[in-house]
Enzyme design. Structure first.
Site, PDB file in Angstrom:
ATOM      1  N   ASP A  72      -3.952   7.930   4.663  1.00  0.00           N
ATOM      2  CA  ASP A  72      -3.439   6.576   4.897  1.00  0.00           C
ATOM      3  C   ASP A  72      -4.088   6.007   6.163  1.00  0.00           C
ATOM      4  OD1 ASP A  72      -1.938   4.302   4.586  1.00  0.00           O
ATOM      5  OD2 ASP A  72      -0.061   5.175   5.305  1.00  0.00           O
ATOM      6  N   GLU A  73      -4.140   4.683   6.284  1.00  0.00           N
ATOM      7  CA  GLU A  73      -4.669   3.989   7.479  1.00  0.00           C
ATOM      8  C   GLU A  73      -6.043   4.549   7.871  1.00  0.00           C
ATOM      9  OE1 GLU A  73      -3.204   1.426   8.342  1.00  0.00           O
ATOM     10  OE2 GLU A  73      -1.030   1.612   8.353  1.00  0.00           O
ATOM     11  N   GLN A  76      -7.705  -4.618   9.699  1.00  0.00           N
ATOM     12  CA  GLN A  76      -6.627  -4.221  10.618  1.00  0.00           C
ATOM     13  C   GLN A  76      -7.042  -3.040  11.503  1.00  0.00           C
ATOM     14  OE1 GLN A  76      -2.441  -4.555   9.095  1.00  0.00           O
ATOM     15  NE2 GLN A  76      -3.461  -4.686   7.098  1.00  0.00           N
ATOM     16  N   LYS A  97       0.819  -1.221   0.000  1.00  0.00           N
ATOM     17  CA  LYS A  97       0.000   0.000   0.000  1.00  0.00           C
ATOM     18  C   LYS A  97       0.850   1.267   0.000  1.00  0.00           C
ATOM     19  CE  LYS A  97      -0.846   0.764   4.925  1.00  0.00           C
ATOM     20  NZ  LYS A  97      -0.172   2.054   5.077  1.00  0.00           N
ATOM     21  N   THR A  98       1.987   1.250   0.704  1.00  0.00           N
ATOM     22  CA  THR A  98       2.837   2.455   0.753  1.00  0.00           C
ATOM     23  C   THR A  98       3.389   2.750  -0.636  1.00  0.00           C
ATOM     24  OG1 THR A  98       3.434   1.864   3.021  1.00  0.00           O
ATOM     25  CG2 THR A  98       4.766   3.551   1.958  1.00  0.00           C
ATOM     26  N   ARG A 120       2.033 -10.420  10.615  1.00  0.00           N
ATOM     27  CA  ARG A 120       3.365  -9.799  10.819  1.00  0.00           C
ATOM     28  C   ARG A 120       4.459 -10.754  10.336  1.00  0.00           C
ATOM     29  NH1 ARG A 120       2.022  -5.692   9.883  1.00  0.00           N
ATOM     30  NH2 ARG A 120       0.037  -6.710   9.583  1.00  0.00           N
TER      31      ARG A 120
END
Length: 602
Positions: free
Chosen positions: A220-221, A251, A29-30, A599
């Site tokens: 973002d997020e 998330q 995504k980044t 993770r």
């Protein structure tokens, strides 16, 4: 663009209108977000001045800036010139309030109060209301005020909503707390966003100015936004509708901080013409890890459906160890970790995650016994060390003489015999003259010094000298002046840990050097502002010595490791006992487990 998959390309090349990018864990995504910003600039859809890109941490915003600079092949270090509106919610709101906050009575030179300062103010309010801070926990009061602000609830509105004994106390504290912040020309972190929203709502012409500046908005997020952040974003996007939000409802794990999962689940209701793009290809984990995470999250009823997949190998099976008790569990984990390290796995690629901080003790003991280096995320942070806060206290009052909380931290540092009763007496005298305590002391020292006890005369004389020097010295030299002229350096040199503490101040000086080229007031302002914003979104950084990492699952979000151990996966621990009878809480526990599992790379 050749490095992007098909869905990522669509996300980058869709220019106009509202867009929701649902980005699964490890789906790049980044990369997609930074490519999109670079694409908008390179193809002349907007200049970099017209792009607002908001993240949650300083680390994420700095990484985003660096990547965009590389993509556009700008000169290193020029990102500040080219990307003025890439930053955290707090950093962006600071800029807006510095420019236009005067319209709602906010001084251009406001201080930003951190948690310690806020507690000091709450304690003063409790004292004023004759409430015992041993019985009424200042942390709990602050938490309630923070929650109210994240929902944009004013002191007046809170009073009408308060139910039960504790909320009634908070309803009394909240308005006086706000008044005290105002008297000190200070804002807390929640104010930064709440006051910006207030500025926009009360001044349509200022809102329109920023709507015209921000032709494109990227958040973002988005699953982690609270109500204040949501309203801030929506106000700015209402005119052009060019808002692109990136997030993953699977998330969303910060409801305890006020994050509202409805913001991402209801995006199409807010923006009926929204385009939904799903990033489902995972580049991080093996097939077996993804299969487990997909199974966990599939049990949640309310969600944006997506299924992660990968071209990576199947990988090892997930190992389950049923321990006799927590000591046995900790010993098994420590031995497994030791074996991995002996097999040449880097300690930095190993993490032990748990649901609550209290679970770390047994793990620590077992790792110490096994002679494994570890670090717990969340020790004493650099900016929380006493010597650092003391020096910053002096710098804050030089920048903002109304900052009484900053003043009270350092008025007796180093010890000069100024007691609480003396401070109380002269605060009352200052209030009678409608002055801040510092301004009163400086004025009295000039006109009639004998009215002050010697301890306060000395203090006022030192501060006056520092104020004079602050108009001539760059920030790093001013720090040296502070510790020299106050006698703080001499006092530290008398103590056993003095050398270490002076090293911390030297580290603060080295941080200040990057502001030395600015004129004195701007340099001091930017330095204090940066530290306040860093502290608001503190993140662990790696030590030089290699170690494994111990942390809560919440702290692990956004990170990745080759090998992950999840401790305490049992009824009432994870899932947490609080979630037992609440379907929404249980759904969040599943999302937390999904974050924990994803993770892991191998």
């Amino acid at each position: 663009m050749n490095s992007l998959n098909e869905q990522q390309k669509i996300a980058v090349e869709t220019v106009n209108g509202p867009i929701l990018i649902l980005a699964g864990a490890g789906s790049g995504k980044t990369r997609t977000l930074t490519q999109r910003i670079a694409y908008l600039i390179e193809h002349h859809h907007a200049t970099s001045d017209n792009i607002l890109a908001v993240t949650f941490t300083n680390k994420a915003s700095n990484e985003m800036k660096e990547r965009i600079v590389q993509l556009l092949k700008l000169k290193p270090g020029s990102e500040k010139v080219f990307l003025p509106w890439v930053g955290t919610f707090h950093a962006i709101c600071v800029q807006i309030l510095k420019r236009d906050g005067q319209e709602i009575g906010i001084s251009r030179y406001f201080s930003i109060y951190d948690t310690t300062d806020q507690k000091d103010v709450v304690r003063k309010v409790l004292k004023k209301l004759n409430l015992n801070d041993k019985k009424t926990n200042p942390n709990a009061v602050l938490s309630m005020i923070s929650s109210a602000k994240s929902e944009l609830i004013t002191p007046e509105a809170y009073k009408s909503m308060a139910r039960g004994y504790f909320e009634q106390i908070v309803a009394e504290v909240y308005p006086i707390y706000q008044d005290m912040l105002g008297e000190n020309s200070a804002l807390d972190f929640d104010d930064l966003i709440m006051k910006t929203v207030e500025l926009f709502q009360k001044n349509p012409q200022i809102l329109e100015k920023y709507q015209n500046i921000f032709k494109f908005i990227l958040i973002d997020e988005y699953q982690d936004t609270n109500n204040a952040q949501y309203v801030f974003s929506k106000l700015l996007a209402d005119k052009n509708q060019n808002i692109c939000v990136v997030g993953d409802d699977a998330q969303s794990i910060y409801s305890f901080r006020g994050a509202n999962i409805t913001n991402i689940l209801s995006f199409e209701k807010d923006y009926p013409k929204a385009k939904i793009i799903k990033l489902e290809q995972n580049y991080r984990s093996t097939k077996k890890i993804l299969e487990a995470s997909n199974q966990i999250i599939s049990k949640n009823p309310e969600q944006k459906k997506k299924v992660l997949w990968t071209e990576n190998s199947d990988g090892e099976g997930i190992m389950i160890y049923e321990a006799i008790d927590e000591k046995d569990e900790a010993e098994w984990i420590s031995q497994e970790v030791r074996q991995l390290i002996l097999n040449n796995i880097s300690p930095s690629e190993i993490a032990v995650l748990y649901r609550t901080n209290a679970m770390s003790r047994n793990l620590e003991e077992a790792l110490l016994t096994a002679n494994v280096n570890y670090r717990i995320v969340g020790g004493v942070r650099f900016y929380n060390r006493a010597e650092v806060k003391d020096v910053l206290g002096y710098l804050r009052i030089l920048f903002n003489p109304d900052d009484t909380v900053g003043l009270q931290r350092i008025i007796n540092v180093p010890k000069r015999g100024v007691g609480a009763k003396t401070i109380e007496k002269f605060t009352l005298l200052a209030n009678e003259q409608r002055k801040s305590l510092l301004k009163y002391l400086l004025d009295t020292q000039k006109t009639s010094p004998d009215e002050l006890p010697k301890s306060l005369q000395d203090f006022a004389r030192i501060v006056a000298k520092l104020i004079d020097l602050s108009s001539k010295q760059p920030v790093s030299e001013l720090i040296e002046d502070v510790i020299e002229f106050t006698g703080y350096k001499a006092e530290l040199q008398q103590t056993s840990e003095g050398e270490t503490r002076l090293e911390n101040i030297q580290e603060l000086k080295s941080l200040a050097k990057k502001f030395d080229q600015l004129d004195y007031m701007t340099g001091l302002e930017k330095f204090l502002e940066e530290i306040a914003l860093i502290e608001s979104s503190y993140e662990a950084t790696k030590d030089e010595e290699e170690h494994i990492t111990l942390m809560t699952v919440h702290a692990a979000k956004g990170l990745e490791f080759e090998h992950v151990f999840i401790a305490g996966m049992e009824e009432n621990l994870f899932p947490h006992a609080n979630s037992k009878y609440d379907p929404q809480e249980l759904a969040e526990e599943r999302r937390l487990a999904y974050v924990a599992v994803t993770r892991a790379k191998k």
